[in-house]
Design a protein around this motif. Structure first.
Motif, PDB file in Angstrom:
ATOM      1  N   ARG A  49      10.960 -39.657 -93.872  1.00 10.69           N
ATOM      2  CA  ARG A  49      10.981 -41.070 -93.787  1.00 10.69           C
ATOM      3  C   ARG A  49      11.800 -41.433 -91.782  1.00 10.69           C
ATOM      4  N   LEU A  50      12.622 -41.060 -91.187  1.00 10.30           N
ATOM      5  CA  LEU A  50      13.576 -41.589 -90.399  1.00 10.30           C
ATOM      6  C   LEU A  50      12.689 -41.355 -89.225  1.00 10.30           C
ATOM      7  N   ALA A  51      12.562 -39.498 -89.124  1.00  8.09           N
ATOM      8  CA  ALA A  51      11.886 -39.240 -88.223  1.00  8.09           C
ATOM      9  C   ALA A  51      10.433 -39.651 -87.950  1.00  8.09           C
ATOM     10  N   VAL A  66       4.340 -37.661 -77.771  1.00  9.08           N
ATOM     11  CA  VAL A  66       5.611 -38.035 -79.183  1.00  9.08           C
ATOM     12  C   VAL A  66       5.017 -37.108 -80.102  1.00  9.08           C
ATOM     13  N   LYS A  67       5.464 -36.352 -81.175  1.00  7.90           N
ATOM     14  CA  LYS A  67       5.203 -34.956 -81.926  1.00  7.90           C
ATOM     15  C   LYS A  67       5.982 -35.299 -83.174  1.00  7.90           C
ATOM     16  N   LEU A  68       5.226 -35.051 -83.794  1.00  3.76           N
ATOM     17  CA  LEU A  68       6.292 -35.012 -85.375  1.00  3.76           C
ATOM     18  C   LEU A  68       5.778 -33.336 -85.430  1.00  3.76           C
ATOM     19  N   SER A  69       6.841 -32.732 -85.749  1.00  8.09           N
ATOM     20  CA  SER A  69       5.723 -31.347 -86.175  1.00  8.09           C
ATOM     21  C   SER A  69       6.287 -30.781 -87.752  1.00  8.09           C
ATOM     22  N   THR A  75       9.520 -34.986 -81.217  1.00 13.45           N
ATOM     23  CA  THR A  75       9.672 -34.614 -79.718  1.00 13.45           C
ATOM     24  C   THR A  75       8.811 -35.712 -78.839  1.00 13.45           C
ATOM     25  N   ALA A  76       9.833 -36.036 -77.657  1.00 16.85           N
ATOM     26  CA  ALA A  76       8.770 -37.192 -77.151  1.00 16.85           C
ATOM     27  C   ALA A  76       9.233 -37.034 -75.658  1.00 16.85           C
ATOM     28  N   LEU A  77       8.726 -37.186 -74.363  1.00  9.23           N
ATOM     29  CA  LEU A  77       9.062 -37.324 -73.353  1.00  9.23           C
ATOM     30  C   LEU A  77       8.632 -38.962 -72.560  1.00  9.23           C
TER      31      LEU A  77
END
Length: 420
Positions: A49-51, A66-69, A75-77
């Motif tokens: 939930r926080l992710a 921006v990615k959520l594995s 991860t993000a840039l």
């Protein structure tokens, strides 16, 4: 004009402080306590939930990639705004310790701590400078504490809030900066999250975990770590008719533990001293399972500790003729990250320079534990650890200095600028 500029600067600083606090208080509302002995990551739904919340926030800030594995790593840039080729990473973890509840955290902001005991909530609990002398160094700071029923979550939501606030400041100020990669990882407290880290989405020259304690803390080495799993098979019999029949696994476990040196344990070691630690024991007459931790900074001494443990196990099996009843497995957990960091000295020098330019004296200390940076080092990325401004992690006495948190934001921003 000078007074007007000073007033505007103070107002701007107060706005940044409020943004940082708003983030921190919103993050600690998520119950992200990780679960020991989990077989999958994330080990708790609160981390996911926080992710998801952080993904939305990063997209709103305008970051790219921006990615959520599927294993809950965000991860993000933030691309460089000046054409810099340098890429620096910053990491904090989503979970809080299994040792203390992080559900329904009720935090209190104490403006300008004046010394003395700090009452927690309406109960009889308090944080005293008698027990925690570091409080004397925080007189004048604004402190965040709990009501005494949960931990605070500064470990590591302070780090997350500091990274997010630094990103916002870099974007708003338009100051020239290097490429910045960020990662927020699950299950750091149980050593599981980095097993699924998407390294392909975190390509950088080096990185920093924002996961330390007092302001100025800068850490470049940690324990070499191993775990030992022991299974003792016993044989139950009625106590009244047990002669030459019963094999009491509980009694054997107690006997084996006597082989270990009594002074080489966590409660009797400090600084760079290693130890053996009986972390868990459970079972009955029929079977006992034991789990030990082996910790040592020096690689050669670490190897000797593992060899010594195996020798004790062999001696014990021979003494009691337990070859079929006593099973020992020693496995490495993580390595001292210094072996990688020393090959990338600029990662340390940049952090020291950033702190000094922010008016902070770097405090080089070894980590008597591990961080995500230790596992990232195994993947080839140097990753020193930087302070968050938090104290007394993993307990209801956890607290955070607002000034320390602000200083962490300043250091992150300064690193991004100096790395250009």
């Amino acid at each position: 004009m000078t007074h007007l500029l000073q007033h505007e600067a103070l107002q701007h600083r107060e706005k940044q402080r409020q943004q940082l606090l708003n983030r921190f208080f919103s993050y600690i509302a998520f119950d992200t306590q990780s679960k020991p002995d989990a077989q999958k990551s994330p080990s708790s739904i609160g981390q996911l939930r926080l992710a998801e919340h952080l993904v939305e926030e990063l997209e709103q800030l305008g970051l790219s990639e921006v990615k959520l594995s599927r294993h809950c790593v965000v991860t993000a840039l933030l691309p460089s705004n000046c054409g810099s080729k340098k890429t620096i990473g910053f990491i904090s973890h989503l979970d809080t310790s299994p040792q203390m509840s992080g559900k329904h955290v009720k935090a209190e902001l104490i403006q300008e701590y004046r010394g003395g005991d700090i009452a927690l909530g309406k109960g009889d609990d308090y944080i005293s400078p008698v027990d925690y002398p570091f409080l004397q160094q925080l007189v004048g700071d604004s402190l965040i504490v709990t009501d005494g029923n949960t931990l605070l979550g500064a470990d590591n939501k302070a780090g997350i809030a500091e990274i997010m606030t630094a990103l916002e400041q870099l974007i708003e100020s338009k100051v020239p900066h290097a490429n910045i990669r960020v990662a927020f990882t699950p299950d750091e407290e149980i050593g599981l999250g980095m097993d699924f880290f998407p390294i392909a989405d975190f390509i950088c020259d080096w990185a920093y975990t924002i996961d330390g304690g007092e302001a100025g803390e800068l850490q470049i080495e940690n324990f070499n770590a191993a775990g030992v799993d022991i299974v003792i098979q016993g044989h139950s019999a009625h106590p009244g008719d047990a002669k030459d029949k019963m094999v009491n696994a509980l009694a054997l476990a107690c006997d084996f533990h006597q082989y270990l040196p009594k002074n080489e344990v966590p409660e009797k070691t400090a600084e760079r001293q290693g130890f053996f630690h009986l972390d868990k024991i459970e079972g009955d007459i029929e079977q006992v399972r034991m789990h030990y931790l082996i910790r040592e900074f020096d690689a050669a001494q670490f190897k000797l500790r593992k060899q010594q443990f195996q020798q004790w196990a062999d001696q014990f099996m021979t003494k009691y003729d337990l070859q079929q009843r006593f099973h020992v497995e020693i496995s490495d957990s993580y390595q001292n990250m210094y072996e990688v960091i020393r090959k990338v000295p600029q990662s340390l020098e940049l952090a020291k320079m950033a702190m000094q330019e922010c008016g902070i004296t770097p405090l080089l200390k070894p980590i008597r534990g591990g961080t995500d940076g230790a596992k990232l080092a195994v993947m080839g990325i140097a990753c020193p650890n930087i302070f968050t401004g938090g104290y007394n992690f993993h307990s209801k006495y956890e607290l955070a200095s607002v000034q320390g948190m602000q200083s962490a934001v300043d250091v992150i921003v300064k690193i991004a600028v100096l790395a250009v």
